[in-house]
Every structure is written in structure tokens, then in C-alpha cells.
Design an enzyme around this catalytic site. Structure first.
Site, PDB file in Angstrom:
ATOM      1  N   SER A 143      45.561 -58.757 -27.900  1.00  0.00           N
ATOM      2  CA  SER A 143      45.882 -59.626 -29.033  1.00  0.00           C
ATOM      3  C   SER A 143      47.389 -59.862 -28.996  1.00  0.00           C
ATOM      4  O   SER A 143      48.115 -59.143 -28.300  1.00  0.00           O
ATOM      5  CB  SER A 143      45.502 -58.898 -30.330  1.00  0.00           C
ATOM      6  OG  SER A 143      46.163 -59.440 -31.439  1.00  0.00           O
ATOM      7  N   TYR A 156      44.923 -51.504 -35.888  1.00  0.00           N
ATOM      8  CA  TYR A 156      44.671 -52.605 -34.947  1.00  0.00           C
ATOM      9  C   TYR A 156      45.833 -52.725 -33.952  1.00  0.00           C
ATOM     10  O   TYR A 156      45.630 -52.849 -32.743  1.00  0.00           O
ATOM     11  CB  TYR A 156      44.511 -53.902 -35.749  1.00  0.00           C
ATOM     12  CG  TYR A 156      43.998 -55.083 -34.958  1.00  0.00           C
ATOM     13  CD1 TYR A 156      42.652 -55.198 -34.625  1.00  0.00           C
ATOM     14  CD2 TYR A 156      44.857 -56.109 -34.566  1.00  0.00           C
ATOM     15  CE1 TYR A 156      42.180 -56.292 -33.912  1.00  0.00           C
ATOM     16  CE2 TYR A 156      44.392 -57.206 -33.857  1.00  0.00           C
ATOM     17  CZ  TYR A 156      43.048 -57.304 -33.537  1.00  0.00           C
ATOM     18  OH  TYR A 156      42.583 -58.386 -32.831  1.00  0.00           O
TER      19      TYR A 156
HETATM   20  P1  NAD Z   1      33.747 -61.377 -34.212  1.00  0.00           P
HETATM   21  O1  NAD Z   1      33.661 -60.517 -35.433  1.00  0.00           O
HETATM   22  O2  NAD Z   1      33.509 -62.832 -34.340  1.00  0.00           O
HETATM   23  O3  NAD Z   1      32.758 -60.828 -33.086  1.00  0.00           O
HETATM   24  C1  NAD Z   1      32.804 -59.464 -32.701  1.00  0.00           C
HETATM   25  C2  NAD Z   1      31.501 -59.067 -32.021  1.00  0.00           C
HETATM   26  O4  NAD Z   1      31.651 -57.693 -31.625  1.00  0.00           O
HETATM   27  C3  NAD Z   1      30.281 -59.131 -32.955  1.00  0.00           C
HETATM   28  O5  NAD Z   1      29.187 -59.740 -32.293  1.00  0.00           O
HETATM   29  C4  NAD Z   1      29.992 -57.658 -33.270  1.00  0.00           C
HETATM   30  O6  NAD Z   1      28.609 -57.381 -33.499  1.00  0.00           O
HETATM   31  C5  NAD Z   1      30.481 -56.982 -32.001  1.00  0.00           C
HETATM   32  N1  NAD Z   1      30.825 -55.568 -32.201  1.00  0.00           N
HETATM   33  C6  NAD Z   1      31.508 -55.015 -33.240  1.00  0.00           C
HETATM   34  N2  NAD Z   1      31.585 -53.691 -33.092  1.00  0.00           N
HETATM   35  C7  NAD Z   1      30.941 -53.386 -31.934  1.00  0.00           C
HETATM   36  C8  NAD Z   1      30.674 -52.178 -31.240  1.00  0.00           C
HETATM   37  N3  NAD Z   1      31.060 -50.989 -31.736  1.00  0.00           N
HETATM   38  N4  NAD Z   1      29.999 -52.243 -30.068  1.00  0.00           N
HETATM   39  C9  NAD Z   1      29.574 -53.432 -29.580  1.00  0.00           C
HETATM   40  N5  NAD Z   1      29.780 -54.602 -30.201  1.00  0.00           N
HETATM   41  C10 NAD Z   1      30.459 -54.581 -31.358  1.00  0.00           C
HETATM   42  O7  NAD Z   1      35.210 -61.067 -33.625  1.00  0.00           O
HETATM   43  P2  NAD Z   1      36.140 -61.928 -32.636  1.00  0.00           P
HETATM   44  O8  NAD Z   1      37.176 -62.593 -33.451  1.00  0.00           O
HETATM   45  O9  NAD Z   1      35.330 -62.707 -31.694  1.00  0.00           O
HETATM   46  O10 NAD Z   1      36.892 -60.745 -31.864  1.00  0.00           O
HETATM   47  C11 NAD Z   1      36.540 -60.341 -30.564  1.00  0.00           C
HETATM   48  C12 NAD Z   1      37.710 -59.583 -29.959  1.00  0.00           C
HETATM   49  O11 NAD Z   1      38.852 -60.435 -29.893  1.00  0.00           O
HETATM   50  C13 NAD Z   1      38.149 -58.357 -30.756  1.00  0.00           C
HETATM   51  O12 NAD Z   1      38.506 -57.316 -29.871  1.00  0.00           O
HETATM   52  C14 NAD Z   1      39.374 -58.850 -31.499  1.00  0.00           C
HETATM   53  O13 NAD Z   1      40.270 -57.826 -31.820  1.00  0.00           O
HETATM   54  C15 NAD Z   1      39.960 -59.779 -30.450  1.00  0.00           C
HETATM   55  N6  NAD Z   1      40.871 -60.785 -30.992  1.00  0.00           N
HETATM   56  C16 NAD Z   1      40.443 -61.663 -31.930  1.00  0.00           C
HETATM   57  C17 NAD Z   1      41.346 -62.604 -32.423  1.00  0.00           C
HETATM   58  C18 NAD Z   1      40.950 -63.603 -33.459  1.00  0.00           C
HETATM   59  O14 NAD Z   1      41.853 -64.219 -34.034  1.00  0.00           O
HETATM   60  N7  NAD Z   1      39.687 -63.818 -33.732  1.00  0.00           N
HETATM   61  C19 NAD Z   1      42.658 -62.622 -31.949  1.00  0.00           C
HETATM   62  C20 NAD Z   1      43.042 -61.708 -30.989  1.00  0.00           C
HETATM   63  C21 NAD Z   1      42.136 -60.790 -30.503  1.00  0.00           C
END
Ligand code: NAD
Length: 261
Positions: A143, A156
Site C-alpha cells: 500500500s 495497517y
Molecule cells: P476488499 O475488502 O474489497 O476485499 C478483500 C477480500 O479479502 C474479500 O474478498 C475478503 O473476503 C478477503 N479476505 C479478508 N480476510 C481474509 C482472510 N483472512 N483470508 C482470506 N481472504 C480474506 O479489500 P480490497 O480493497 O480489495 O483490498 C485488498 C488488498 O489490497 C488488501 O491487502 C488491502 O490492504 C490492499 N490495498 C487496498 C487499497 C484500497 O484502497 N482498496 C489500497 C492499498 C492496498
């Protein structure tokens, strides 16, 4: 190896960024393993991708923080797909609170999913890739918080900085086996994880939801734009498929200029 013969596994692939990355890989012709806590949603994504892109898919129920679930998941990959070439460590959640109020169990959960979960899947993937002796690619979804800190996000920020260390360690240990390891660091992307944060941050910081978006989420970007699912997915495809070890041990911010290397 041609892209169409590769097998890629994405954790947290039933929604958000993980789903978008999986779709991009499938569009390029790869067989895809969709691992998620939510098996029903993972199965729907697997069926949709198989139909749309005519690639092999496998949906797995996997809590990445559970060593037994991870080991069982990789045994299924070995049995049903026969190999693994790319692992994307994407599964993640968000819990925000000031350090003084941060619940210790919540802190442990954050580190267990983001950091220990990525360690467990890395360990299993590296074992398979070493055995196959055809190299491989490990990707970590970090991130902007792999470089920067923000209010109320201690767990985080710590976890995402920690992923940078794990990614580098895996690059060193993987190199003799042609296993590369890189981290993609998105800025804010409008997924469920972020939508949930907007009202939470507005309450915590005592500002409006519009101010959260404009100041907290996009204030440091150069164009005031969210990073898109496609921008992250394209970056993952590029890094995952880049031949050789010229690009290993690296991180790539996809942040609209928020973080500059
Ligand atoms: P999201 O909530 O849309 O999707 C996350 C998915 O992960 C869901 O399907 C959930 O069921 C699954 N999940 C949660 N805990 C889990 C576990 N213990 N084991 C297996 N699956 C699990 O989230 P997102 O925004 O798509 O985020 C995905 C990744 O991207 C994360 O690591 C997040 O930190 C990172 N990220 C997101 C952003 C953003 O702005 N959305 C920015 C930077 C990094």
C-alpha cells in the site's frame, strides 16, 4: 514458459482488488486459483471467469491466517492444478483506531492476516516452486502505507511496512531458484474496504465524508484521483510476468504521485 501455461493464485480474490487482479490474469490466459474466506463468492468468481475467459479455475476456502487451511489449500492446488507459478498475497482487512485505544486483539488480527498470512502462503508457494524447478513470481499487495503513515492506522501501516521486509527476504532466498518477489503499493482504490472507511474516518477525525475523500484519501495525489482496479491489476500482470530477475526485490507505488521513490 508462455503465459497461457501459468497457474496463478490470488488470496482474497472473491472481491475488490483480488478479483480484479484475477480477472486480468485470466484475460491474459492464465489458469487461476481464487482463494478467499468466502467460498460462495470465490466459487461465483471462479465460474464467471471460467465462462468469460475460458481458462481453468479453482475456488478455495482459505483463511490465510490459519496454517492448516493454507496447507490444505496448497495441497488442493498441487492435486487439481499440478503446479503454481504466481502467488499474489492480497487478502486484507482494515481496522482503524488511535494507538491509545487500539484493541490488542484487533492489532493481532491485522498482523495475522496481512503479514503472517503472507508468510504462510509464501512458504507453501516457495516449496512448490522450488520443487517444480521452473522459477516463479511472488507478489505482495502492499500500500502507499508500505512507505507512509496515516493517523489511526498503526496496525495497517506496521503490517504493510512488514510486507516490504518479507518481500525482500523472499527475493533473496528465492533468487537461486529463479523465484522473484515484488510488492505493488496502491493508493486508495474505491473497494468495499475503502467505502467502509469513509464514514469511520469522518467520525474519528470530526470532518465530513467529502473532506475524508478530498483531504485524507486524495489530498497527497498529484491529480486528485483514486487509483483504479485496472491500474493495480495491470501493474501486477507486468511484474508477475516480467522475465528473469532484473525486477526482483522491488516495490512499485501505484499512487497517482502520492509516494515518489
Ligand atoms: P476488499 O475488502 O474489497 O476485499 C478483500 C477480500 O479479502 C474479500 O474478498 C475478503 O473476503 C478477503 N479476505 C479478508 N480476510 C481474509 C482472510 N483472512 N483470508 C482470506 N481472504 C480474506 O479489500 P480490497 O480493497 O480489495 O483490498 C485488498 C488488498 O489490497 C488488501 O491487502 C488491502 O490492504 C490492499 N490495498 C487496498 C487499497 C484500497 O484502497 N482498496 C489500497 C492499498 C492496498
Amino acid at each position: 514458459m508462455s503465459i497461457s501455461r501459468k497457474v496463478a493464485m490470488v488470496t482474497g480474490a472473491a472481491a475488490g482488488l483480488g478479483k480484479a487482479i484475477t480477472e486480468r490474469f485470466a484475460k491474459a490466459g492464465m489458469a487461476c486459483v481464487i482463494a478467499d474466506l468466502d467460498l460462495a463468492k470465490a466459487s461465483d468468481v471462479a465460474a464467471q471467469i471460467q465462462q468469460q475467459y475460458a481458462v481453468e479455475t479453482l475456488a478455495l476456502a482459505m483463511d490465510v491466517s490459519d496454517p492448516i487451511a493454507v496447507a490444505q489449500g496448497f495441497a488442493s492446488i498441487q492435486e487439481k492444478m499440478g503446479r503454481l507459478d504466481i502467488l499474489v498475497n492480497n487478502a486484507g482487512i482494515q481496522i482503524i483506531a488511535p494507538i491509545v485505544d487500539f484493541d490488542f486483539a484487533a492489532w493481532q488480527k491485522m498482523l495475522a492476516i496481512h503479514l503472517s498470512g503472507s508468510f504462510l502462503t509464501t512458504q507453501e508457494a516457495m516449496r512448490m516452486m522450488k520443487q517444480q524447478a521452473t522459477g516463479g513470481s511472488l507478489l505482495y499487495i502492499g500500500s502507499v502505507h508500505s512507505y507512509e503513515a496515516s493517523l489511526e492506522k498503526s496496525a495497517y501501516v506496521a503490517a504493510k511496512h512488514g510486507l516490504m521486509g518479507l518481500m525482500r527476504a523472499a527475493a533473496k532466498e528465492g533468487a537461486p531458484f529463479h523465484i522473484k518477489s515484488n510488492l505493488v503499493a496502491p493508493g486508495f482504490v474505491r473497494t468495499a474496504l475503502v467505502e467502509k472507511q469513509i464514514p469511520e474516518q469522518a467520525r474519528a477525525l470530526n470532518i465530513t465524508e467529502a473532506e475524508v475523500v478530498q483531504r485524507v484519501m486524495l489530498g497527497h495525489t498529484l491529480d486528485g484521483q483514486f487509483t483504479t482496479l485496472e491500474e493495480v491489476a495491470d501493474t501486477c500482470l507486468f511484474l508477475a510476468c516480467f522475465e528473469g530477475l532484473a525486477l526482483t526485490g522491488q516495490s512499485l507505488p501505484v499512487t497517482h504521485g502520492w509516494h515518489m521513490q
